[in-house]
Structures are given as structure tokens and as C-alpha cells.
Design an enzyme around this catalytic site. Sequence first.
Site, mmCIF file in Angstrom:
data_model
loop_
_atom_site.group_PDB
_atom_site.id
_atom_site.type_symbol
_atom_site.label_atom_id
_atom_site.label_comp_id
_atom_site.label_asym_id
_atom_site.label_seq_id
_atom_site.Cartn_x
_atom_site.Cartn_y
_atom_site.Cartn_z
ATOM 1 C CG ASP A 93 99.782 -26.462 21.560
ATOM 2 O OD1 ASP A 93 100.506 -26.310 20.571
ATOM 3 O OD2 ASP A 93 98.536 -26.390 21.516
ATOM 4 C CG ASP A 267 104.335 -20.629 21.827
ATOM 5 O OD1 ASP A 267 103.279 -20.468 21.191
ATOM 6 O OD2 ASP A 267 105.182 -21.504 21.539
ATOM 7 C CB CYS A 305 122.615 -7.504 26.930
ATOM 8 S SG CYS A 305 121.697 -8.752 27.858
ATOM 9 C CB CYS A 307 121.428 -10.944 30.676
ATOM 10 S SG CYS A 307 122.571 -11.811 29.609
ATOM 11 C CB CYS A 310 125.745 -9.435 28.555
ATOM 12 S SG CYS A 310 125.008 -10.182 27.079
ATOM 13 C CG HIS A 336 122.108 -13.063 25.483
ATOM 14 N ND1 HIS A 336 122.253 -11.766 25.945
ATOM 15 C CD2 HIS A 336 121.815 -12.951 24.170
ATOM 16 C CE1 HIS A 336 122.078 -10.909 24.962
ATOM 17 N NE2 HIS A 336 121.798 -11.594 23.871
HETATM 18 C C1 LIG Z 1 106.157 -22.277 15.148
HETATM 19 N N1 LIG Z 1 104.904 -21.955 14.526
HETATM 20 C C2 LIG Z 1 103.736 -22.405 15.060
HETATM 21 N N2 LIG Z 1 103.637 -23.075 16.222
HETATM 22 C C3 LIG Z 1 102.323 -23.367 16.360
HETATM 23 C C4 LIG Z 1 101.671 -24.094 17.371
HETATM 24 C C5 LIG Z 1 102.467 -24.610 18.551
HETATM 25 C C6 LIG Z 1 102.702 -23.457 19.513
HETATM 26 N N3 LIG Z 1 103.820 -23.751 20.412
HETATM 27 C C7 LIG Z 1 103.458 -24.661 21.480
HETATM 28 C C8 LIG Z 1 104.699 -25.240 22.133
HETATM 29 C C9 LIG Z 1 105.522 -26.033 21.099
HETATM 30 C C10 LIG Z 1 106.660 -26.773 21.739
HETATM 31 C C11 LIG Z 1 106.203 -27.624 22.901
HETATM 32 C C12 LIG Z 1 105.445 -26.799 23.934
HETATM 33 C C13 LIG Z 1 104.259 -26.095 23.300
HETATM 34 C C14 LIG Z 1 100.271 -24.324 17.224
HETATM 35 N N4 LIG Z 1 99.612 -25.067 18.169
HETATM 36 C C15 LIG Z 1 98.304 -25.367 17.987
HETATM 37 N N5 LIG Z 1 97.641 -26.126 18.887
HETATM 38 N N6 LIG Z 1 97.591 -24.910 16.906
HETATM 39 C C16 LIG Z 1 98.173 -24.128 15.948
HETATM 40 O O1 LIG Z 1 97.488 -23.722 14.981
HETATM 41 C C17 LIG Z 1 99.579 -23.815 16.088
HETATM 42 C C18 LIG Z 1 100.255 -23.061 15.108
HETATM 43 C C19 LIG Z 1 101.627 -22.854 15.246
HETATM 44 N N7 LIG Z 1 102.537 -22.240 14.440
#
Ligand SMILES: CNc1nc2c(CCNCC3CCCCC3)c3nc(N)[nH]c(=O)c3cc2[nH]1
Length: 373
Positions: A93, A267, A305, A307, A310, A336
Site C-alpha cells: 500500500d 485485504d 475445519c 486446518c 483444528c 486458523h
Molecule cells: C480497514 N479499512 C480500510 N483500509 C484501507 C486502506 C488500507 C488497506 N490495507 C493495506 C494494508 C494495511 C496494513 C499494512 C499493510 C497494508 C486504504 N489504503 C489506501 N491507500 N487508500 C484507501 O482509501 C484505503 C481505505 C481503507 N479502508
Amino acid sequence: MAIKYEFIKQCKQSGARLGRVHTPHGIIETPTFMPVGTQATVKTMSPEELKALDAQIILSNTYHLFLRPGHEIVKKAGGLHTFMNWDRPILTDSGGFQVFSLSERRKITEEGVEFRSHLNGEKLFISPEKAMEIQNALGPDIMMAFDECPPYPATYEYVKQSTERTSRWAERCLAAHQRKHDQGLFAIVQGGMFEDLRVQSAKDLTSMDFPGYAIGGLSVGEPKHLMYEVLDYTVPHLPFDKPRYLMGVGSPDALVEGSIRGIDMFDCVLPTRIARNGTTMTSQGRLVIRNAKFAEDFGPLDPNCDCYTCKNYSRAYIRHLLKADETFGIRLTTYHNLHFLTRLMKNVREAIMNDCLLDYRDQFFAQYGLLDN
Ligand SMILES: CNc1nc2c(CCNCC3CCCCC3)c3nc(N)[nH]c(=O)c3cc2[nH]1
């Protein structure tokens, strides 16, 4: 072409589709759930365990790795794949979201975002160009454009200004992209909960021709029905022949509902984060294993499950480990939960193959949520 989407088939019963995302480090079967490895590790899991879990791609993060150990060190190690001994696809990200969810005193300008490190308060700055430099150094197969995820709720005017800036930032990311041959840059559609802004954002970004598109700005505290509504009017404006990634979404119901609406990649930190406080996902719903009623329950976490956790350990044993603050307990609940979600997505792909994803959704929800904790 660094990233190529191969469409396989559409479910006749729902809008869901089966596909494959071809990357330099392998193929991802979609719809897929991507485990999150914030600081270059999926907490407590080894790469071998992640492969046993059929994890096809994992996420890491520009913000965290920029702060620690620093992207230059990861680059000197040969990039993230070598550094963390993971030879399958990686997605990073861009850091924008984490700056807003983690750091203090941040300030947005057209240029980028100024903020204080959540580790030592140091004053730092990330621009679209900086986010690209960091991700080019980390070397993931898929990188995200630098964006702002507007808070929820937010006014129409704020979301309009923010979304238009995110589109200008996406253009700057494209211009700063050094490794088009082996890294795919995905753009992130914003627009809050406003249909005209979502459509405008999708049109602006698809006119710049990225290899994949994420839907951002959701799973930020809005009611689930609102998230599904935004998907209903945003997905149709994304190219059919490119991957669609719904960011930050990972509860079981949202994974199924998002797949039905044509999402390919998800994710969420949920499965690993709740595992650390002893909450597990089972076919009957969430089970809080620290609960005293499991002290002498010698059955598996989830009777349905298959896994490693489990098959080999009881609820009583796992509860004991967590109460005793034994790390092995967290490893068992994490394993799990990740197995539960990757298994769920395997079932979703099978249901799409058999044109019965809506039937699968009904059968899954009839089971899920039966548990009263
Ligand atoms: C939980 N909700 C949510 N997450 C968003 C995320 C993060 C997505 N998860 C990435 C991981 C987070 C932990 C570290 C590794 C990468 C968002 N990221 C971006 N760039 N833009 C969003 O609008 C955006 C919007 C999001 N909404």
C-alpha cells in the site's frame, strides 16, 4: 506487461467472476483474500506456513517500512521478496491511509502530506513521488498510487477537493514510475459515499490506463449496506479486463458480498489482529476462546475445519495458552483465522465455477452467526 488479468468466467447467478492475475512472482486465483504483513511479516507466520495456507499474495506497507527499517535497507537486501524470503507476489500500500490512521499532526497540501512519525515523533513528508521511490525500492509486484482516504463522514465539498487531488496525485505517480516492466501500479478510486464523485474519480483514473484499480475510501466506519451501495454504482465504471481490489475489507460477509459485486482482491488486518486477542472465525460465527466456558472444552476450535490447529489442538489447550500469554497460542489462532478466510475464498471460487454463489451466500450466512458468545 508486469500485471495481466485473465478473465475465466462469470457466475450466471451473480455478478461475480473467476479470474487470474498474472504477476512476475506468480499467478493469483481470484477472488482472493490477501493476508497483511505490515512490517514485512504476517505476524507469527513463517513463509512455509503461509504457503501451507495457500496464501497466494501478501501485503506490506510503504509507511511502516519507510519508518523502519527504511526502504534503502530493504533495497540493499535485494528488495522485499529476498528480505522476507517470500517468493510469491507482494502488494504494497502507498502509505497515505496509514499516515492518517497512525501518525500525529499531519498536514495535507497539493505537494503531499507532512506528518510526525508514530515511532519517534520525527517530522516526515511523503509526496506521490516519494511514495513511488519507496515502493520502487521495496520491489513489490503490485504497488498502490499515493492517495488520500477521506474520513467518514465527510462533507461533499471536502470529498470533492480530496478526490480531485487524489486523481492529480495518481498522474504524478504514473509519471514517477521507474519500473513499469516488473511492477504494476494500481490507481485508487475515491469519491466517498457520493455517486457523482465516485463516477468522476473512476473516469479520471481509467482514462490514465493503469493495470489495475482499487476501490478506496470504504471500510472506514460506514454502515455495510452503504459500502455495498457504493460498490453497486462504482464497479460498473471500472474496466472489465483489469483486477478490482477492495481495500481494507475482510469480514467473511463482506468478502462474499464484495465477490458478488465483481471484486477480485481483498485485504484486511482483521484475521491476524483479532487472533492476537483470542477471537477466532468459525463456520458458526466468531468464537472468543478466552471465554471461561471453553476451559474444559476438548473439541476443536471449529468442528467443520480441517486446518492444522483444528486437527491437533483443543479449545481448552488454546484457551490455556492465551491466558498464559504463550506465543504459540497466538500462532494457532492466527493460522486458523487465515485458513478460514483462504478456505472461504476457495469456496467462493468453486461456487462461481458452479454458477451458484448466491446459494452459497445463503447457506454460509445461515450457519455464520449462530454462535452466541
Ligand atoms: C480497514 N479499512 C480500510 N483500509 C484501507 C486502506 C488500507 C488497506 N490495507 C493495506 C494494508 C494495511 C496494513 C499494512 C499493510 C497494508 C486504504 N489504503 C489506501 N491507500 N487508500 C484507501 O482509501 C484505503 C481505505 C481503507 N479502508
